[in-house]
Enzyme design. Structure first.
Site: not given
Length: 223
Positions: A153-154
């Site tokens: 994700g991030c």
């Protein structure tokens, strides 16, 4: 169809996975190592103890070389979570990341210090909607060493944006983590081939120790 067993050979044959290498000055970005993600009892949390230990080892060498450190957190101020756009509708756990709660605090096991940059973000990438580019440019950083969570994700979003904005992204494989091992492993493969160099903590420490003398960036900061 590409299968994992033959990924490396196939990508190599087609010209993927070239090394970008280190530039003139690296900085360390610690992505979202906040209690909402590092506490396994939280809806979005998982056990990242091993990764925290690796990040602390990297923080030690980065500080020793007087290189910049940036932490990120996700924090929402609006009671209706309007500042998360549609994202919270996709991941309800984002509602735990309320400003003023312990969930948005950097994990206390990490060696965060006064003077470290703290980037407050609303979405996945550390670049999107933040002043990170201005901070990196002000310190002449051209290489970003990326650690933290989550890998798929991030961390991945930050690596992709770093490349797109002209920085050299280096993801530290054993200092990033995910709730899903499968997602972690596939994201590492994907980033290594298309978006970032992927190294281990030991490799980062060895290179930074040899390549960047302590105090060598004072002139750069004054220019």
């Amino acid at each position: 169809m590409v299968h994992q067993q033959g990924d490396e050979d196939l990508y190599k044959e087609r010209g993927f996975g070239k090394l970008l290498g280190f530039g003139k000055k690296p900085g360390l970005i610690v992505v979202d190592m906040i209690e909402g993600f590092t506490d396994p009892s939280m809806p979005m949390g998982s056990d990242l103890t091993l990764q925290i230990n690796k990040v602390n080892a990297l923080l030690e060498i980065i500080r020793n070389k007087d290189l910049p450190v940036f932490f990120t957190t996700i924090s929402y101020d609006d009671d209706t979570f309007a500042d998360s756009g549609l994202w919270y509708q996709k991941m309800e756990g984002l509602k735990t990341l309320k400003a003023g709660t312990s969930a948005v605090n950097v994990d206390p096991r990490l060696d965060i210090r006064y003077g470290d940059g703290l980037i407050v973000k609303k979405y996945a990438s550390a670049f999107f909607g933040t002043d990170l580019i201005a901070r990196l440019n002000a310190q002449n950083v051209d290489t970003v060493i990326i650690v933290g969570c989550t890998t798929c994700g991030c961390v991945r979003a930050t690596a992709v944006d770093a490349l797109q904005y002209g920085y050299r992204p280096i993801v530290v494989e054993d200092a990033v983590g995910d709730r899903s091992l499968a997602s972690h492993e596939q994201s590492i493969i994907d980033m290594r081939q298309k978006y970032a160099d992927v190294l281990t903590t030991e490799e980062i420490i060895t290179t930074v120790s040899a390549k960047y003398p302590k105090g060598s960036f004072t002139a750069l900061i004054k220019e």
